[in-house]
Design an enzyme around this catalytic site. Structure first.
Site, short mmCIF file in Angstrom:
data_model
loop_
_atom_site.label_atom_id
_atom_site.label_comp_id
_atom_site.label_asym_id
_atom_site.label_seq_id
_atom_site.Cartn_x
_atom_site.Cartn_y
_atom_site.Cartn_z
N ASP A 147 -25.44 15.19 -43.40
CA ASP A 147 -25.44 14.00 -42.54
C ASP A 147 -26.21 12.89 -43.22
O ASP A 147 -27.01 13.14 -44.13
CB ASP A 147 -26.08 14.30 -41.17
N SER A 148 -25.97 11.66 -42.77
CA SER A 148 -26.71 10.52 -43.33
C SER A 148 -28.20 10.63 -43.00
O SER A 148 -29.01 9.96 -43.63
CB SER A 148 -26.14 9.22 -42.75
N CYS A 158 -21.14 14.23 -39.96
CA CYS A 158 -21.41 12.81 -39.78
C CYS A 158 -20.05 12.15 -39.59
O CYS A 158 -19.16 12.30 -40.44
CB CYS A 158 -22.10 12.26 -41.03
N GLU A 183 -33.32 7.09 -33.93
CA GLU A 183 -34.13 7.30 -35.14
C GLU A 183 -35.58 6.85 -34.92
O GLU A 183 -36.49 7.34 -35.57
CB GLU A 183 -33.53 6.53 -36.32
N CYS A 227 -20.48 10.04 -32.81
CA CYS A 227 -21.62 9.88 -33.72
C CYS A 227 -22.59 11.00 -33.38
O CYS A 227 -22.91 11.23 -32.21
CB CYS A 227 -22.29 8.53 -33.53
N THR A 228 -23.03 11.69 -34.42
CA THR A 228 -23.82 12.90 -34.19
C THR A 228 -25.23 12.61 -33.64
O THR A 228 -25.92 13.52 -33.22
CB THR A 228 -23.93 13.70 -35.50
N HIS A 229 -25.63 11.33 -33.64
CA HIS A 229 -26.92 10.99 -33.03
C HIS A 229 -26.84 10.93 -31.50
O HIS A 229 -27.85 11.05 -30.82
CB HIS A 229 -27.39 9.61 -33.51
N1 DGL Z 1 -24.79 10.22 -37.57
C1 DGL Z 1 -23.84 9.36 -38.17
C2 DGL Z 1 -22.47 9.55 -37.53
O1 DGL Z 1 -22.18 10.58 -37.00
C3 DGL Z 1 -24.17 7.91 -38.13
C4 DGL Z 1 -25.57 7.54 -38.46
C5 DGL Z 1 -25.61 6.43 -39.48
O2 DGL Z 1 -25.22 5.29 -39.16
O3 DGL Z 1 -26.00 6.75 -40.60
O4 DGL Z 1 -21.65 8.70 -37.54
#
Ligand code: DGL
Length: 277
Positions: free
Chosen positions: A13-14, A76, A161, A195-197
């Protein structure tokens, strides 16, 4: 720490978001070894160009391959939207055709088609994921009659974050962005948190969503899809080692990563810093 002979499943993931996917993988496929890599030094990916997301993602995938992973999950959405296809079609045949890279968008789409009754689906994601149109294209391919409505939520990742996902700022942005989504169609009955967040904001999201709206739980869907994949691809399943080892890597500060990662994962971890390139 992984042993030298292990062949873990790589999870990329990022930053921290992919840990919400890893959490479900650990629950549903606990027997395997996992190597998590968060590119925290270069996060967020959500606002970056195709070329940059592709280059960063490919560099991390290569690192995970070199570390022994036969299979890498791009946990991600942004990387899955902007880099997966090129890596699968262009890079893998040149690098090692026996390895695999899988994303999170396809399994989510397969599931959403089974859930919606009205045929109106909402997708929430980063600006990059929404602008890539990946969800709309995949849904149209599998379920041509479904109408897709998208809303970019660029403030949600920074809220998570920065540990602000339970604060008043989160209320403001979640309420506003959901209103913008539903202004596009009142018939939406299913939404994808693309989005995984975003699972960390689920309490706020539920608070501002009518109770009949279904929210696709992406981590769980990806875990079920991987289980199914490994059952169908027994050669790959045999190559993935099963010593229940876990290792966490970050491109940024490992202490900060370990602290925040515990929130995403629900267990304490000890991360190590790596340098790419
Ligand atoms: N967690 C990432 C996703 O699932 C996005 C987070 C980022 O912008 O780096 O899209």
């Amino acid at each position: 720490m992984l042993s030298a002979s292990s062949a873990p499943i790589g999870v990329f993931d990022s930053g921290y978001g992919g840990l919400t996917v890893l959490k479900e993988l650990l629950q549903h496929l606990p027997q395997y070894d996992y190597l998590y890599l968060g590119d925290n030094a270069r996060t967020p990916y959500g606002t970056r160009s195709y070329q940059t997301v592709y280059e960063f993602t490919f560099e991390c995938v290569r690192y995970l391959f070199d570390a022994g992973c036969p299979l890498v999950i791009l946990a991600c959405n942004t990387a899955s939207a902007k880099a997966l296809r090129t890596i699968q079609q262009h890079d893998l045949p040149l690098l090692d055709a026996s390895k695999r890279v899988l994303g999170v968008i396809r399994p989510s789409v397969e599931q959403v088609g089974l859930l919606t009754k009205t045929g109106h689906v909402g997708v929430l994601g980063t600006t990059g994921t929404v602008n890539s149109e990946s969800y709309r294209l995949e849904i149209n391919k599998l379920f041509p009659s479904i109408q897709v409505f998208q809303q970019a939520c660029p403030m949600w990742v920074p809220l998570v974050e920065n540990g602000e996902y339970q604060g008043d700022g989160a209320d403001f942005f979640v309420k506003r962005d959901l209103a913008l989504l539903f202004a596009q169609s009142e018939k939406i009955d299913t939404i994808i948190l693309g989005c995984t967040h975003y699972p960390l904001l689920i309490n706020k999201i539920r608070q501002y969503l009518p109770s009949h709206i279904q929210v696709l739980s992406q981590g769980e869907v990806v875990a079920h899809s991987l289980k199914d994949y490994l059952q169908r691809h027994t050669e790959m399943a045999k190559r993935c080692s099963q010593f229940t080892q876990r290792q966490f890597l970050t491109t940024d500060n490992p202490e900060t990563f370990s602290q925040l990662a515990s929130l995403f994962l629900g267990q304490s971890i000890d991360a190590q810093k790596i340098s790419l390139g």
